[in-house]
Design a protein around this motif. Sequence first.
Motif, PDB file in Angstrom:
ATOM      1  N   VAL A   1       0.826  -1.211   0.000  1.00  0.00           N
ATOM      2  CA  VAL A   1       0.000   0.000   0.000  1.00  0.00           C
ATOM      3  C   VAL A   1       0.857   1.256   0.000  1.00  0.00           C
ATOM      4  O   VAL A   1       0.564   2.240  -0.687  1.00  0.00           O
ATOM      5  CB  VAL A   1      -0.968  -0.013   1.203  1.00  0.00           C
ATOM      6  N   ALA A   2       1.944   1.261   0.787  1.00  0.00           N
ATOM      7  CA  ALA A   2       2.812   2.439   0.869  1.00  0.00           C
ATOM      8  C   ALA A   2       3.386   2.798  -0.497  1.00  0.00           C
ATOM      9  O   ALA A   2       3.495   3.974  -0.856  1.00  0.00           O
ATOM     10  CB  ALA A   2       3.932   2.194   1.867  1.00  0.00           C
ATOM     11  N   SER A   3       3.736   1.792  -1.287  1.00  0.00           N
ATOM     12  CA  SER A   3       4.254   2.049  -2.626  1.00  0.00           C
ATOM     13  C   SER A   3       3.157   2.540  -3.560  1.00  0.00           C
ATOM     14  O   SER A   3       3.369   3.396  -4.419  1.00  0.00           O
ATOM     15  CB  SER A   3       4.900   0.786  -3.190  1.00  0.00           C
ATOM     16  N   TYR A   4       1.950   1.989  -3.399  1.00  0.00           N
ATOM     17  CA  TYR A   4       0.846   2.385  -4.256  1.00  0.00           C
ATOM     18  C   TYR A   4       0.502   3.881  -4.083  1.00  0.00           C
ATOM     19  O   TYR A   4       0.111   4.543  -5.047  1.00  0.00           O
ATOM     20  CB  TYR A   4      -0.383   1.539  -3.940  1.00  0.00           C
ATOM     21  N   VAL A   5       0.624   4.367  -2.870  1.00  0.00           N
ATOM     22  CA  VAL A   5       0.296   5.777  -2.594  1.00  0.00           C
ATOM     23  C   VAL A   5       1.141   6.707  -3.462  1.00  0.00           C
ATOM     24  O   VAL A   5       0.659   7.723  -3.973  1.00  0.00           O
ATOM     25  CB  VAL A   5       0.492   6.091  -1.096  1.00  0.00           C
TER      26      VAL A   5
ATOM     27  N   LEU B   1      -6.031   0.619   3.274  1.00  0.00           N
ATOM     28  CA  LEU B   1      -6.908   1.606   2.654  1.00  0.00           C
ATOM     29  C   LEU B   1      -6.077   2.698   1.987  1.00  0.00           C
ATOM     30  O   LEU B   1      -5.032   3.101   2.502  1.00  0.00           O
ATOM     31  CB  LEU B   1      -7.839   2.231   3.693  1.00  0.00           C
ATOM     32  N   ILE B   2      -6.542   3.176   0.880  1.00  0.00           N
ATOM     33  CA  ILE B   2      -5.906   4.299   0.182  1.00  0.00           C
ATOM     34  C   ILE B   2      -6.965   5.371  -0.026  1.00  0.00           C
ATOM     35  O   ILE B   2      -8.024   5.102  -0.631  1.00  0.00           O
ATOM     36  CB  ILE B   2      -5.321   3.873  -1.175  1.00  0.00           C
ATOM     37  N   ASN B   3      -6.711   6.579   0.473  1.00  0.00           N
ATOM     38  CA  ASN B   3      -7.609   7.716   0.316  1.00  0.00           C
ATOM     39  C   ASN B   3      -7.069   8.623  -0.778  1.00  0.00           C
ATOM     40  O   ASN B   3      -5.924   9.081  -0.712  1.00  0.00           O
ATOM     41  CB  ASN B   3      -7.734   8.492   1.617  1.00  0.00           C
ATOM     42  N   ILE B   4      -7.861   8.894  -1.790  1.00  0.00           N
ATOM     43  CA  ILE B   4      -7.467   9.754  -2.906  1.00  0.00           C
ATOM     44  C   ILE B   4      -8.379  10.980  -2.894  1.00  0.00           C
ATOM     45  O   ILE B   4      -9.616  10.852  -2.900  1.00  0.00           O
ATOM     46  CB  ILE B   4      -7.590   9.014  -4.248  1.00  0.00           C
ATOM     47  N   SER B   5      -7.778  12.176  -2.850  1.00  0.00           N
ATOM     48  CA  SER B   5      -8.537  13.422  -2.801  1.00  0.00           C
ATOM     49  C   SER B   5      -8.161  14.297  -3.976  1.00  0.00           C
ATOM     50  O   SER B   5      -7.008  14.307  -4.424  1.00  0.00           O
ATOM     51  CB  SER B   5      -8.268  14.176  -1.493  1.00  0.00           C
ATOM     52  N   ALA B   6      -9.138  15.045  -4.468  1.00  0.00           N
ATOM     53  CA  ALA B   6      -8.915  15.990  -5.563  1.00  0.00           C
ATOM     54  C   ALA B   6      -9.507  17.330  -5.174  1.00  0.00           C
ATOM     55  O   ALA B   6     -10.581  17.394  -4.553  1.00  0.00           O
ATOM     56  CB  ALA B   6      -9.540  15.482  -6.854  1.00  0.00           C
ATOM     57  N   THR B   7      -8.807  18.399  -5.530  1.00  0.00           N
ATOM     58  CA  THR B   7      -9.240  19.760  -5.198  1.00  0.00           C
ATOM     59  C   THR B   7      -9.444  20.556  -6.476  1.00  0.00           C
ATOM     60  O   THR B   7      -8.620  20.494  -7.399  1.00  0.00           O
ATOM     61  CB  THR B   7      -8.198  20.460  -4.307  1.00  0.00           C
ATOM     62  N   SER B   8     -10.527  21.321  -6.533  1.00  0.00           N
ATOM     63  CA  SER B   8     -10.817  22.142  -7.707  1.00  0.00           C
ATOM     64  C   SER B   8     -11.712  23.297  -7.298  1.00  0.00           C
ATOM     65  O   SER B   8     -12.402  23.234  -6.260  1.00  0.00           O
ATOM     66  CB  SER B   8     -11.496  21.314  -8.803  1.00  0.00           C
TER      67      SER B   8
END
Length: 474
Positions: free
Chosen positions: A70-74, A113-120
Amino acid sequence: MELRDYIRILHKSWALIVAITLAGMGLGALATIFATPQYQSSTQLYVSVRSEGSQTGELVQGSTFARQIVASYVDVVRTGVVLDPVIEELNLQVSSGELAEFVTASSPLNTVLINISATSSDAQQAADIANAVGESFKDVVQTKLEATNASGQSPVQLTTTQAASVAQVPTSPNPKLNLALGLLVGLALGVGVAILRSVLDTRIHSLHDIEQITEKPLLGGIAFDPDTKTRPLIVHADPRNPRAESFRSLRTNLQFLNVGEGSRSFVITSAGPSEGKSTTSANLAISLAETGARVVLIEGDLRLPKVSEYMGVETGAGLTDVLIGKADLADVMHRWGRGQLYVLPAGRIPPNPSELLGSAAMDRVLAKLNDGFDYVLIDAPPVLLVTDAAVVGKKTSGVIMVVASSRTTKQGFGAAVRTLETAGTNILGVIVTMLPTKGPDSYGYGSYGYGHELEAIGAKEKRRGRFRGKRGSA
């Protein structure tokens, strides 16, 4: 600097500190108003590893392997291999590197778990980007990063546990946070400016400033009066004026000044010009005469005399004429007011003031005046300009230095003190003039350790006749 110095600085510069603090809050408010609102949406992925069997050991190994990768995937989430398909799908006019600035990925510690956030600036677009990045990342991991098994499946499986939704409230700007930061930055900057200004200010403001230069006692403080130039003599003209009260307090302290068994003759001078030495000499003489004492005020500034102008006496003949033998002392002295106050004007301006003041004739004049008067006050020129004050000071009980608050510099006062000490002149004390009536440096009874107690003692001693004075002739 001590704690009291910082407190005095804060007290004195509170308006400046408040102004800068408000300016900081204003900038925080402007940043909030003009900033473009930003919305953030997040999606969550769950990482698992397929196991061929259902043995407990295999499940544990799969779970451990998932946490390790998971750490590498981030770190992969924000790379071009994941973001390029998103740009193409959503028709974004940015590069993968630019899009990466608005995408973040993280994994809670010891989870899969991997949390992916996007800002716009567009709430819908933020949600679309977050979901698109999540789907693109799943495809990249399962088709490119991890090798498939014999059945054509990747051993690593990513499942979307929470899709990104459209945010209803912008994450930035944060009005409360911006105002709080503006307040803290403005306050820190205001305090810093106030302290820096105080450190760079070389003028004398307080008793502590004087104590750093000399150990001589402070005899009194004279309150500032904006009408001093038009009304220099205040003791008899306006007895209730704070400045008049200052001179009466000074008079009491001077009466108790320990000068031994000798005469009470004093030279009043200052480090530089325009510090109030002449008005101090005149008003002090008037206040001493009010006690019933016989007082003579000598205009010892033979270069730029001011006392005779303030006192309104004739200047045709005076001290210089007596010293060169052209006039008798009794003929050039002027009685002033209703009390026993006499004024000896400077007379004609001589070419050699220092020589006259240091002459034997001056010794004889002072000896005669000391025999006939309770107090002999000599207004002398500034110490740093000429040597007159040091010369005549050695012939008297000592010198009283006048220091103007917020005008006299520490360097100037220190140089004057060293000059007098080098000449062997006794410095009796210091008088601070032009003290503000408000603020941390303001004048007040008891401000410098003197107060109504001394006034009461002085009045009591006066009733007993302790200050009756000598009854000689001028």
